[in-house]
Design an enzyme around this catalytic site. Structure first.
Site, PDB file in Angstrom:
ATOM      1  N   ARG A  70       0.823  -1.224   0.000  1.00 45.00           N
ATOM      2  CA  ARG A  70       0.000   0.000   0.000  1.00 45.00           C
ATOM      3  C   ARG A  70       0.854   1.270   0.000  1.00 45.00           C
ATOM      4  O   ARG A  70       0.411   2.310  -0.473  1.00 45.00           O
ATOM      5  CB  ARG A  70      -0.906   0.026   1.232  1.00 45.00           C
ATOM      6  N   ASP A  84     -15.282  12.661   8.684  1.00 42.39           N
ATOM      7  CA  ASP A  84     -14.279  11.655   8.315  1.00 42.39           C
ATOM      8  C   ASP A  84     -12.919  12.280   8.600  1.00 42.39           C
ATOM      9  O   ASP A  84     -12.753  13.499   8.555  1.00 42.39           O
ATOM     10  CB  ASP A  84     -14.387  11.278   6.834  1.00 42.39           C
TER      11      ASP A  84
HETATM   12  C1  LIG Z   1     -14.723   1.709   4.596  1.00 41.58           C
HETATM   13  S1  LIG Z   1     -15.108   3.403   4.831  1.00 41.58           S
HETATM   14  C2  LIG Z   1     -16.737   3.266   5.530  1.00 41.58           C
HETATM   15  C3  LIG Z   1     -17.688   4.308   4.976  1.00 41.58           C
HETATM   16  C4  LIG Z   1     -19.142   4.177   5.451  1.00 41.58           C
HETATM   17  N1  LIG Z   1     -19.239   4.364   6.871  1.00 41.58           N
HETATM   18  C5  LIG Z   1     -19.724   2.849   5.044  1.00 41.58           C
HETATM   19  O1  LIG Z   1     -19.896   1.974   5.880  1.00 41.58           O
HETATM   20  O2  LIG Z   1     -19.976   2.669   3.854  1.00 41.58           O
HETATM   21  C6  LIG Z   1     -14.097   3.787   6.269  1.00 41.58           C
HETATM   22  C7  LIG Z   1     -13.905   5.284   6.486  1.00 41.58           C
HETATM   23  O3  LIG Z   1     -13.373   5.462   7.797  1.00 41.58           O
HETATM   24  C8  LIG Z   1     -12.495   6.558   7.771  1.00 41.58           C
HETATM   25  N2  LIG Z   1     -11.593   6.479   8.936  1.00 41.58           N
HETATM   26  C9  LIG Z   1     -10.556   5.632   9.163  1.00 41.58           C
HETATM   27  N3  LIG Z   1      -9.942   5.925  10.322  1.00 41.58           N
HETATM   28  C10 LIG Z   1     -10.617   6.969  10.862  1.00 41.58           C
HETATM   29  C11 LIG Z   1     -10.461   7.740  12.050  1.00 41.58           C
HETATM   30  N4  LIG Z   1      -9.468   7.497  12.920  1.00 41.58           N
HETATM   31  N5  LIG Z   1     -11.329   8.742  12.275  1.00 41.58           N
HETATM   32  C12 LIG Z   1     -12.338   9.010  11.398  1.00 41.58           C
HETATM   33  N6  LIG Z   1     -12.531   8.339  10.245  1.00 41.58           N
HETATM   34  C13 LIG Z   1     -11.672   7.317   9.979  1.00 41.58           C
HETATM   35  C14 LIG Z   1     -11.783   6.403   6.438  1.00 41.58           C
HETATM   36  O4  LIG Z   1     -11.197   7.625   6.005  1.00 41.58           O
HETATM   37  C15 LIG Z   1     -12.906   5.918   5.533  1.00 41.58           C
HETATM   38  O5  LIG Z   1     -13.505   6.977   4.829  1.00 41.58           O
END
Ligand SMILES: C[S@@+](CC[C@H](N)C(=O)[O-])C[C@H]1O[C@@H](n2cnc3c(N)ncnc32)[C@H](O)[C@@H]1O
Length: 304
Positions: free
Chosen positions: A51, A160
């Site tokens: 990655r 986010d």
């Molecule tokens: C797989 S997506 C999920 C999106 C949506 N909640 C869904 O279930 O379709 C995960 C998201 O979590 C965010 N994320 C990861 N670590 C995070 C953190 N420490 N604080 C806030 N957001 C975070 C990522 O940037 C990403 O946009």
């Protein structure tokens, strides 16, 4: 032909090989844990390598030791965000895990909307909203139940950690492929063609949602309470202790009877499970027995 000539005659490898020691991996894993709560076990070393090599190439770095040096400096903040983006996925789609939207339509929203019509305040939070499909799906669901929602005190906060993805979410512009999971009725009512072959979320849904950058691992300038919190497919990246803390912080922001919806492979565990009763598939409700209901203040900060 000599061995050297044969090797030189080959096409160069598509991906440069970068030195990546266990010590480098540990630096990255510790930093990802401290800043973002990411849980990177030694088994993920190859994944981390694949990655992050793109970042090394883009930055013109010779090896992972130089990359580790960069992310450990105060100037490395931007790169730490890039690292997070590379290590996590933004995969999402409209009405993902539809059962939560069904629960909203059938159980959760009717009393909340009735309260809003009587002057009450209704707040929903999509924590880890990625490119916006989740909060806009919440807005479409609210509008389905209450087309005149803008007249009432109903708001959706969408946050986010990733500033790039929050920019996309705010823009609310998607291509045809991304709209595939939208029911036809929603699409015809709430999506407008932009002219360059893309599609934009309509004003009525946008008016309900506010977006903000927020790292769930840091302080939240939010007081709540939220009637509904969606935090789906985010905690999956975190270790068990970090998840347990997160569930507790969400429980603090829910009123008694408020809902927490989490991702399909996640589960509320730890002390917060005494306060969050499992009422359906990956759906939890703050129980009346909870003695830690600290959420009677109006919200402040980034939430409207
Ligand atoms: C797989 S997506 C999920 C999106 C949506 N909640 C869904 O279930 O379709 C995960 C998201 O979590 C965010 N994320 C990861 N670590 C995070 C953190 N420490 N604080 C806030 N957001 C975070 C990522 O940037 C990403 O946009």
């Amino acid at each position: 032909m000599t061995q050297t000539a044969r090797v030189e005659g080959r096409a160069p490898p598509a991906i440069a090989a970068y030195a990546f020691s266990d010590a480098d991996f540990q630096v990255i894993a510790r930093r990802a844990q401290a800043d973002f709560g990411l849980h990177l076990t030694a088994a993920k070393k190859d994944l981390v390598y694949s990655r992050l090599t793109k970042r090394l190439r883009q930055l013109g770095l010779a090896d992972f030791t130089s990359y580790c040096r960069l992310i450990e400096t105060p100037d490395g903040e931007d790169e730490r965000m890039q690292m997070l983006s590379a290590l996590t996925t933004n995969v999402t789609h409209f009405f993902r895990e539809e059962h939560h939207f069904r629960i909203l339509r059938e159980q959760v929203l009717p009393p909340l909307i009735a309260a809003a019509r009587n002057g009450g305040r209704v707040r929903l939070w999509s924590a880890g909203c990625s490119a916006g499909q989740e909060p806009y799906s919440l807005a479409f669901t609210v509008l389905l139940m209450c087309p005149e929602a803008a007249r009432f005190d109903i708001r959706i906060l969408a946050t986010d950690v990733d500033p790039v993805i929050i920019g996309r979410a705010k823009a609310g512009v998607y291509d045809d492929e991304e709209l595939k999971s939208l029911p036809d009725g929603v699409r015809s009512q709430h999506v407008v063609r932009t002219g360059d072959g893309k599609f934009s979320i309509g004003e009525k849904a946008r008016a309900l949602v506010s977006f903000a950058e927020l790292n769930l691992m840091q302080d939240w300038p939010i007081k709540g309470p939220f009637d509904v919190i969606f935090c789906r497919n985010v905690a999956i990246y975190f270790d068990k202790e970090t998840q347990a803390r997160l569930w507790g912080r969400f429980a603090d922001l829910l009123p008694v009877g408020g809902y927490l919806c989490i991702g399909h492979s996640e589960r509320v565990a730890g002390p917060a499970s005494a306060r969050l009763e499992n009422t359906g598939v990956t759906t939890y409700r703050k129980s009346a027995a909870s003695n830690a209901d600290r959420t009677s203040r109006p919200e402040k900060g980034i939430s409207r």
